[in-house]
Write a protein that holds these residues in place. Structure first.
Motif, PDB file in Angstrom:
ATOM      1  N   VAL A  76      33.698  44.015  54.316  1.00  0.00           N
ATOM      2  CA  VAL A  76      34.987  44.307  53.697  1.00  0.00           C
ATOM      3  C   VAL A  76      35.183  43.385  52.491  1.00  0.00           C
ATOM      4  CG1 VAL A  76      37.500  44.331  54.049  1.00  0.00           C
ATOM      5  CG2 VAL A  76      35.982  45.015  55.912  1.00  0.00           C
ATOM      6  N   PRO A  77      35.534  43.945  51.328  1.00  0.00           N
ATOM      7  CA  PRO A  77      35.800  43.092  50.167  1.00  0.00           C
ATOM      8  C   PRO A  77      37.109  42.323  50.362  1.00  0.00           C
ATOM      9  CG  PRO A  77      36.243  45.384  49.631  1.00  0.00           C
ATOM     10  CD  PRO A  77      35.688  45.364  51.014  1.00  0.00           C
ATOM     11  N   LEU A  85      38.905  41.297  42.873  1.00  0.00           N
ATOM     12  CA  LEU A  85      37.854  41.040  43.852  1.00  0.00           C
ATOM     13  C   LEU A  85      37.464  39.565  43.789  1.00  0.00           C
ATOM     14  CD1 LEU A  85      35.771  42.244  45.874  1.00  0.00           C
ATOM     15  CD2 LEU A  85      34.271  42.607  43.899  1.00  0.00           C
ATOM     16  N   ILE A  86      37.570  38.869  44.926  1.00  0.00           N
ATOM     17  CA  ILE A  86      37.233  37.439  44.948  1.00  0.00           C
ATOM     18  C   ILE A  86      36.156  37.098  45.974  1.00  0.00           C
ATOM     19  CG2 ILE A  86      39.460  36.672  44.054  1.00  0.00           C
ATOM     20  CD1 ILE A  86      40.156  35.861  47.003  1.00  0.00           C
ATOM     21  N   GLY A  87      35.677  38.098  46.723  1.00  0.00           N
ATOM     22  CA  GLY A  87      34.633  37.827  47.711  1.00  0.00           C
ATOM     23  C   GLY A  87      34.527  38.952  48.708  1.00  0.00           C
ATOM     24  N   ALA A  88      33.833  38.667  49.812  1.00  0.00           N
ATOM     25  CA  ALA A  88      33.668  39.668  50.861  1.00  0.00           C
ATOM     26  C   ALA A  88      33.360  38.985  52.188  1.00  0.00           C
ATOM     27  CB  ALA A  88      32.547  40.640  50.506  1.00  0.00           C
ATOM     28  N   VAL A  89      33.686  39.703  53.256  1.00  0.00           N
ATOM     29  CA  VAL A  89      33.402  39.265  54.620  1.00  0.00           C
ATOM     30  C   VAL A  89      32.496  40.304  55.262  1.00  0.00           C
ATOM     31  CG1 VAL A  89      34.387  38.800  56.901  1.00  0.00           C
ATOM     32  CG2 VAL A  89      35.667  38.211  54.853  1.00  0.00           C
ATOM     33  N   GLY A  90      31.506  39.832  56.000  1.00  0.00           N
ATOM     34  CA  GLY A  90      30.651  40.724  56.768  1.00  0.00           C
ATOM     35  C   GLY A  90      30.588  40.249  58.206  1.00  0.00           C
ATOM     36  N   VAL A  91      30.630  41.195  59.129  1.00  0.00           N
ATOM     37  CA  VAL A  91      30.539  40.874  60.546  1.00  0.00           C
ATOM     38  C   VAL A  91      29.447  41.733  61.170  1.00  0.00           C
ATOM     39  CG1 VAL A  91      31.749  40.814  62.767  1.00  0.00           C
ATOM     40  CG2 VAL A  91      32.995  40.310  60.650  1.00  0.00           C
ATOM     41  N   GLY A  92      28.625  41.105  62.004  1.00  0.00           N
ATOM     42  CA  GLY A  92      27.582  41.806  62.745  1.00  0.00           C
ATOM     43  C   GLY A  92      27.587  41.343  64.185  1.00  0.00           C
ATOM     44  N   PHE A 110      36.900  43.690  63.057  1.00  0.00           N
ATOM     45  CA  PHE A 110      36.941  42.227  63.013  1.00  0.00           C
ATOM     46  C   PHE A 110      37.025  41.730  61.571  1.00  0.00           C
ATOM     47  CE2 PHE A 110      33.915  42.598  66.880  1.00  0.00           C
ATOM     48  CZ  PHE A 110      34.969  42.969  67.714  1.00  0.00           C
ATOM     49  N   ALA A 111      36.243  42.339  60.690  1.00  0.00           N
ATOM     50  CA  ALA A 111      36.264  41.950  59.271  1.00  0.00           C
ATOM     51  C   ALA A 111      37.606  42.276  58.636  1.00  0.00           C
ATOM     52  CB  ALA A 111      35.129  42.642  58.511  1.00  0.00           C
ATOM     53  N   THR A 112      38.152  43.426  58.963  1.00  0.00           N
ATOM     54  CA  THR A 112      39.449  43.818  58.432  1.00  0.00           C
ATOM     55  C   THR A 112      40.551  42.884  58.920  1.00  0.00           C
ATOM     56  OG1 THR A 112      38.749  46.126  58.258  1.00  0.00           O
ATOM     57  CG2 THR A 112      41.126  45.722  58.285  1.00  0.00           C
ATOM     58  N   ALA A 113      40.490  42.517  60.204  1.00  0.00           N
ATOM     59  CA  ALA A 113      41.473  41.584  60.759  1.00  0.00           C
ATOM     60  C   ALA A 113      41.405  40.249  60.024  1.00  0.00           C
ATOM     61  CB  ALA A 113      41.236  41.387  62.256  1.00  0.00           C
ATOM     62  N   ALA A 114      40.200  39.810  59.717  1.00  0.00           N
ATOM     63  CA  ALA A 114      40.039  38.542  58.993  1.00  0.00           C
ATOM     64  C   ALA A 114      40.665  38.632  57.608  1.00  0.00           C
ATOM     65  CB  ALA A 114      38.561  38.183  58.888  1.00  0.00           C
TER      66      ALA A 114
END
Length: 141
Positions: free
Chosen positions: A107-108, A115-122, A132-136
């Protein structure tokens, strides 16, 4: 006529740690052992954490999901169909030096519309990782 663009604060290491923490809390609440990656706007690693119980590949998938969300400025969940045969990005996964991963969980991160970054969850099912990424990202103030 000149246009002045207001500066947007970049994603900080404090922001990144907060994003990791929020994603981990969401994953733990669901009983999922996950890995979380946070990248800045340049694609540089700001934070990473893999739960001791998470499958080893979760670290790699979380990073690739974050990178994909960052490069395309879109949640990876929204891009899955685009890489199917006939899709807009069908050949994109093999066209670049850096591997993209079109599985939900990236999720960006935006601040003031930029745009300042992104989160990835696996580590979980794709829909779980996306949640989980969206919640973060939603928790970032």
């Amino acid at each position: 006529m000149s246009t002045i663009t207001a500066a947007v604060a970049p994603l900080t290491t404090q922001d990144a740690e907060a994003l990791v923490g929020a994603a981990r809390i969401a994953a733990e609440a669901a009983g999922v052992a996950a890995a979380v990656t946070v990248l800045d706007a340049g694609g540089h690693l700001l934070a990473f954490r893999r739960d001791d119980r998470a499958v080893l590949i979760a670290g790699e998938t979380s990073t690739r999901k974050a990178y994909t969300a960052l490069q395309l400025n879109a949640p990876t969940a929204d891009l899955v169909d685009a890489v199917q045969p006939g899709g807009l990005f069908h050949t994109l996964p093999t066209a670049l030096d850096r591997p993209l991963l079109f599985i939900a969980g990236g999720v960006p991160v935006h601040r003031d519309g930029r745009l300042i970054g992104a989160v990835g969850v696996g580590g979980g099912a794709p829909e779980q990782d996306h949640g989980f990424a969206t919640a973060a990202v939603d928790s970032l103030v």
